[in-house]
Each structure stands twice: as C-alpha cells, then as structure tokens.
Design an enzyme around this catalytic site. Structure first.
Site, PDB file in Angstrom:
ATOM      1  N   GLY A   1       0.841  -1.205   0.000  1.00 16.33           N
ATOM      2  CA  GLY A   1       0.000   0.000   0.000  1.00 16.33           C
ATOM      3  C   GLY A   1       0.874   1.253   0.000  1.00 16.33           C
ATOM      4  O   GLY A   1       1.928   1.262   0.623  1.00 16.33           O
TER       5      GLY A   1
ATOM      6  N   GLY B   1       6.366  -2.596   3.192  1.00 16.52           N
ATOM      7  CA  GLY B   1       5.990  -3.069   4.521  1.00 16.52           C
ATOM      8  C   GLY B   1       6.362  -4.536   4.648  1.00 16.52           C
ATOM      9  O   GLY B   1       7.163  -5.068   3.860  1.00 16.52           O
TER      10      GLY B   1
ATOM     11  N   ASP C   1       0.855   1.684   9.090  1.00 18.23           N
ATOM     12  CA  ASP C   1       0.445   0.864  10.246  1.00 18.23           C
ATOM     13  C   ASP C   1       1.483   0.861  11.369  1.00 18.23           C
ATOM     14  O   ASP C   1       1.167   0.496  12.495  1.00 18.23           O
ATOM     15  CB  ASP C   1       0.199  -0.587   9.807  1.00 18.23           C
ATOM     16  CG  ASP C   1      -0.813  -0.688   8.675  1.00 18.23           C
ATOM     17  OD1 ASP C   1      -1.648   0.222   8.557  1.00 18.23           O
ATOM     18  OD2 ASP C   1      -0.760  -1.668   7.913  1.00 18.23           O
TER      19      ASP C   1
ATOM     20  N   ARG D   1     -24.089  13.077  20.569  1.00 17.50           N
ATOM     21  CA  ARG D   1     -24.024  11.767  19.915  1.00 17.50           C
ATOM     22  C   ARG D   1     -22.801  10.966  20.330  1.00 17.50           C
ATOM     23  O   ARG D   1     -21.818  11.525  20.809  1.00 17.50           O
ATOM     24  CB  ARG D   1     -23.923  11.969  18.395  1.00 17.50           C
ATOM     25  CG  ARG D   1     -25.227  12.284  17.754  1.00 17.50           C
ATOM     26  CD  ARG D   1     -25.035  12.591  16.294  1.00 17.50           C
ATOM     27  NE  ARG D   1     -26.334  12.655  15.635  1.00 17.50           N
ATOM     28  CZ  ARG D   1     -26.564  13.244  14.476  1.00 17.50           C
ATOM     29  NH1 ARG D   1     -25.580  13.834  13.829  1.00 17.50           N
ATOM     30  NH2 ARG D   1     -27.764  13.237  13.951  1.00 17.50           N
TER      31      ARG D   1
ATOM     32  N   GLY E   1      -4.769   0.243  10.118  1.00 17.33           N
ATOM     33  CA  GLY E   1      -3.707  -0.280  10.987  1.00 17.33           C
ATOM     34  C   GLY E   1      -3.530  -1.778  10.913  1.00 17.33           C
ATOM     35  O   GLY E   1      -2.699  -2.345  11.599  1.00 17.33           O
ATOM     36  N   ARG E   2      -4.412  -2.426  10.117  1.00 15.25           N
ATOM     37  CA  ARG E   2      -4.384  -3.897  10.016  1.00 15.25           C
ATOM     38  C   ARG E   2      -4.463  -4.542  11.391  1.00 15.25           C
ATOM     39  O   ARG E   2      -5.330  -4.230  12.170  1.00 15.25           O
ATOM     40  CB  ARG E   2      -3.125  -4.350   9.261  1.00 15.25           C
ATOM     41  CG  ARG E   2      -3.393  -4.516   7.800  1.00 15.25           C
ATOM     42  CD  ARG E   2      -2.497  -5.475   7.090  1.00 15.25           C
ATOM     43  NE  ARG E   2      -1.103  -5.399   7.445  1.00 15.25           N
ATOM     44  CZ  ARG E   2      -0.227  -6.313   7.098  1.00 15.25           C
ATOM     45  NH1 ARG E   2      -0.612  -7.363   6.409  1.00 15.25           N
ATOM     46  NH2 ARG E   2       1.033  -6.203   7.428  1.00 15.25           N
TER      47      ARG E   2
ATOM     48  N   GLU F   1      -9.420  -0.888  12.714  1.00 12.01           N
ATOM     49  CA  GLU F   1     -10.137  -1.822  11.828  1.00 12.01           C
ATOM     50  C   GLU F   1      -9.935  -3.288  12.238  1.00 12.01           C
ATOM     51  O   GLU F   1     -10.777  -4.134  11.958  1.00 12.01           O
ATOM     52  CB  GLU F   1      -9.688  -1.628  10.375  1.00 12.01           C
ATOM     53  CG  GLU F   1      -8.197  -1.903  10.159  1.00 12.01           C
ATOM     54  CD  GLU F   1      -7.716  -1.704   8.722  1.00 12.01           C
ATOM     55  OE1 GLU F   1      -8.521  -1.415   7.842  1.00 12.01           O
ATOM     56  OE2 GLU F   1      -6.492  -1.845   8.509  1.00 12.01           O
TER      57      GLU F   1
ATOM     58  N   HIS G   1      -8.876   5.503   3.177  1.00 10.06           N
ATOM     59  CA  HIS G   1      -7.624   5.813   2.484  1.00 10.06           C
ATOM     60  C   HIS G   1      -7.195   7.262   2.610  1.00 10.06           C
ATOM     61  O   HIS G   1      -6.102   7.610   2.141  1.00 10.06           O
ATOM     62  CB  HIS G   1      -7.716   5.375   1.021  1.00 10.06           C
ATOM     63  CG  HIS G   1      -7.800   3.885   0.900  1.00 10.06           C
ATOM     64  ND1 HIS G   1      -8.966   3.192   1.111  1.00 10.06           N
ATOM     65  CD2 HIS G   1      -6.834   2.957   0.664  1.00 10.06           C
ATOM     66  CE1 HIS G   1      -8.738   1.901   0.984  1.00 10.06           C
ATOM     67  NE2 HIS G   1      -7.454   1.723   0.721  1.00 10.06           N
TER      68      HIS G   1
ATOM     69  N   GLN H   1      -6.184   8.309   5.170  1.00 11.68           N
ATOM     70  CA  GLN H   1      -5.002   8.142   6.029  1.00 11.68           C
ATOM     71  C   GLN H   1      -3.734   7.863   5.223  1.00 11.68           C
ATOM     72  O   GLN H   1      -2.629   8.015   5.719  1.00 11.68           O
ATOM     73  CB  GLN H   1      -5.221   6.962   6.994  1.00 11.68           C
ATOM     74  CG  GLN H   1      -6.273   7.250   8.025  1.00 11.68           C
ATOM     75  CD  GLN H   1      -6.872   5.971   8.600  1.00 11.68           C
ATOM     76  OE1 GLN H   1      -6.516   5.553   9.688  1.00 11.68           O
ATOM     77  NE2 GLN H   1      -7.789   5.366   7.877  1.00 11.68           N
TER      78      GLN H   1
HETATM   79  O1  F6P Z   1      -1.121  -1.619   5.280  1.00  6.62           O
HETATM   80  C1  F6P Z   1      -1.648  -0.379   4.972  1.00  6.62           C
HETATM   81  C2  F6P Z   1      -3.146  -0.427   4.887  1.00  6.62           C
HETATM   82  O2  F6P Z   1      -3.628   0.869   4.636  1.00  6.62           O
HETATM   83  C3  F6P Z   1      -3.830  -1.051   6.092  1.00  6.62           C
HETATM   84  O3  F6P Z   1      -3.911  -0.161   7.179  1.00  6.62           O
HETATM   85  C4  F6P Z   1      -5.154  -1.450   5.498  1.00  6.62           C
HETATM   86  O4  F6P Z   1      -5.707  -2.542   6.190  1.00  6.62           O
HETATM   87  C5  F6P Z   1      -4.797  -1.848   4.088  1.00  6.62           C
HETATM   88  O5  F6P Z   1      -3.548  -1.251   3.798  1.00  6.62           O
HETATM   89  C6  F6P Z   1      -5.808  -1.425   3.056  1.00  6.62           C
HETATM   90  O6  F6P Z   1      -5.408  -1.911   1.830  1.00  6.62           O
HETATM   91  P1  F6P Z   1      -6.103  -1.533   0.456  1.00  6.62           P
HETATM   92  O7  F6P Z   1      -5.401  -0.321  -0.081  1.00  6.62           O
HETATM   93  O8  F6P Z   1      -5.886  -2.741  -0.393  1.00  6.62           O
HETATM   94  O9  F6P Z   1      -7.549  -1.252   0.709  1.00  6.62           O
END
Ligand code: F6P
Length: 362
Positions: free
Chosen positions: A12, A116, A141, A176, A184-185, A236, A286, A288
């Site tokens: 990524g 990574g 992450d 709310r 962050g996987r 997540e 994304h 992030q």
């Molecule tokens: O490893 C980086 C990351 O952004 C993770 O935080 C996330 O789970 C994953 O990649 C998302 O991947 P994709 O771009 O395939 O949706």
C-alpha cells in the site's frame, strides 16, 4: 566503481515514499555518481522490462511534498506466489526466476525495496536467490519490527487526529456517540496514538479484545457526569472478546491478504441496542494514506533513502534501514519481518491512555 541500482515501492502507498525515492536518486547520483533505475508497480515491474526506467535528478524534482509514489505500487503480485491462469482457472505459481533474470538483464548491482512486511518478505526471498537487496521500511500501520517508526505513520496520525478534532465539535452539538474507524491492520498504533492526541473516550485496538457491555457502561457513566457525547476510535482490526474480526473481503487467489473493515458499524449497532443515544460512524479509510507527508515523514523518508544508498556502498545486503531512538541504522530483513510489532496491552502508552480515563475496551 559506477553502480547501477534499482528501486521499487511495494504494498500500500503512504506519504513519504517520494521522499525516499528522491533521497535514493540524489545521493546515488550526487554523492556516488551511480545510475538509478526506477521499477514501476512494485515487484510486478520486474516482470516487464518496459516498466524499468532510468531516474535522473530531473525525475525527482519537486516530488518531496507529494503523497503517493511516482513509481506506482501494488499490494498484490508476489512473484513467489503469482496468480496465473491455467486451464481457465487461477492458480498460484512461483515465477521468481523471471524476476532474477530481469534483474540480471537490467545489470542491476543492487535493488532497494521500499515496503511493509509483505514486500520485505518478498525482498528477503529474492536475497536468498542471490539478489543484492536493501530494504526500507514503509507503512502507515507502524507494525514493522526493529524500527521505532516507519515513515507514513506520522502523517496518518495527523489525519486521524484532525478527524477526531472535527468529530468532537459535531458530537458535542448533537449529543451523539461518534465512532471513527481507522486503519492499521492487526496493529492498534494509529487508533491508540491518534485517540490519545484527539481526546477520545474509548479506544478499541486489536491487541485488547473488547467487552461491549463495559463500553456501554462507560459511555453511560460519562453521560451521567454531564458529558452527553462520546468519541470512540476503533482500529479496523479490533474485535470483541470471544468474537471475530470484521472482514470486508476475505483473502482469495488474487487478494493475498484479507481486507479488514466494518468494525465501526458493528460497534455502533451494539451501542445503539443498549443505549438510548444517537450513534454515527465515520470510516476514515484511504484518507489516512493520502496527501502530503508531514515534516517528520519527509525527514525520515529522506534519511532512509540516503541510508539505503550508503548501505549498498558498504555492501550491507539483506538488511533494512531502520530508526532506533534518533539514529538511523540497519537490521537484517529477516529480523524485521519475523513478527509484527504490536501494541503492548500492558505497556506505557496504553497505561497513559487508561490514566487519562480512556476506556480501552476492557
Ligand atoms: O497496510 C496499509 C493499509 O492501509 C492497512 O492499514 C489497510 O488494512 C490496508 O492497507 C488497506 O489496503 P487496500 O489499499 O488494499 O484497501
């Protein structure tokens, strides 16, 4: 001796990749007088020589503040486990010999793999086949071992903290519960550190399976104390004690790793069932990974890039540049990819959060 080196970005994308590429190209050309070949779209580029292009000082002009990667990337395409069609079916095949042949055809003396855990594991396998590889740790992450920080993480934190600041004002106005789902996987770094910086009330991370009844009681107690809104940050990869992670898409022959996502909605549903409060979910996604890198990530990326070139000059192959304290040094790629670097549930940062009264799901 004039060397010919290659660089690719895999996995990524994240802010700071261009700073690394620029650092590599500048120091290779200015300090050493070497040639640099940019390989497009991660390891896939090494299967197609048309994707291997010379990088000059001109190619990297103006890219330091730019997010993404000028080389392109992919988080698929492992040459040791490559999806190919056979008799109308997709099967996995080891086509890494083609990668090694192409590296020889290009006349590369060394390859810099910026990635990574997944991409660095591929780099390690190539090193075992004789390729002179140097790794650079990248990921929002921050889950790579043997480096205090990966570049990209700091920018992602800024984005998540900014989102929390914005959610606070609207949460307070409408009384709310606002849930922010962050990436962050399997590691909770982004949720934990942005949650502390953004003044969250509840932080859910994969390293601490959560208890929904306790989360609801803590939100109720907050309301009783007069704070009629709550901010929840959910990583997540967080999951309920005794339950499973929420997966948006399971792994298959093309998507090697599962795609996480949906924990925010899951928690929202449960909170709505047990509390008489309005709940809303924001999935930061994304955002992030996008945008201009922070000062920290530009600096770290530049330092990793120049270090990688120095490592090649010193013959330090099979190793990854890393940050220990304030010093850039190196470790073996093997050590860096052995395990994921996870949050210590009993560590200082979690203790800080709990001392601040933040509910950590337990
Ligand atoms: O490893 C980086 C990351 O952004 C993770 O935080 C996330 O789970 C994953 O990649 C998302 O991947 P994709 O771009 O395939 O949706």
């Amino acid at each position: 001796m004039c060397k010919n080196i290659g660089i690719l970005t895999g996995g990524g994308d994240c802010p700071g990749l261009n700073a690394v590429i620029r650092g590599v190209v500048k120091s290779a050309i200015i300090r050493h007088g070497w040639q640099v070949i940019g390989i497009e779209d991660g390891f896939d580029g090494l299967l197609d020589l048309r994707k291997c292009i010379p990088l000059t000082l001109e190619s990297v002009r103006g890219i330091l503040p730019r997010g993404g990667t000028i080389l392109g990337t992919t988080n698929r395409g492992n040459p040791f486990n490559y999806p190919v069609e056979l008799d109308g079916k997709i099967v996995q095949k080891d086509i890494s010999d083609r990668v090694v042949e192409n590296i020889q055809t290009l006349g590369l003396d060394a390859l810099i793999a910026v990635g990574g855990e997944g991409s660095l594991k591929i780099a390690l396998e190539l090193a075992k086949k004789g390729v002179q590889v140097v790794g650079v740790p990248k990921t929002i992450d921050n889950d790579l071992c043997e480096t205090d920080f990966t570049f990209g993480y700091n920018t992602a934190l800024e984005t998540a903290t900014d989102a929390l600041d914005k959610l606070h004002t609207t949460a307070e106005s409408h009384h709310r519960v606002m849930i922010l789902e962050v990436m962050g996987r399997y590691a909770g770094w982004i949720a934990l550190e942005s949650g502390i910086a953004g003044g969250a009330d509840v932080i859910l991370i994969p390293e601490i399976p959560f208890d929904l009844a306790r989360i609801c009681s803590s939100i109720k107690e907050r309301s009783a104390r007069g704070s009629r809104f709550s901010i929840v940050v959910a990583a997540e990869g967080a999951f309920p004690a005794g339950g499973d992670r929420v997966v948006a898409k399971a792994a298959d022959e093309c998507q090697i790793i599962e795609r996480l996502g949906g924990i925010g909605q899951y928690v929202a549903k449960q909170i709505e069932q047990c509390l008489d409060m309005d709940v809303r979910v924001t999935v930061l996604g994304h955002l992030q990974r996008g945008g201009s890198p922070t000062t920290f990530d530009r600096g770290l990326g530049s330092r990793f890039g120049t270090k990688a070139v120095q490592m090649i000059a010193d013959g330090e192959f099979g190793r990854m540049a890393c940050l220990k304290g304030r010093t850039i040094t190196s470790v073996t790629i093997e050590e860096a990819t052995r395990d994921l670097k996870l949050v210590d549930p009993e560590g200082e940062i979690v203790k800080t959060a709990e001392d601040l009264g933040i509910m950590m799901g337990r």
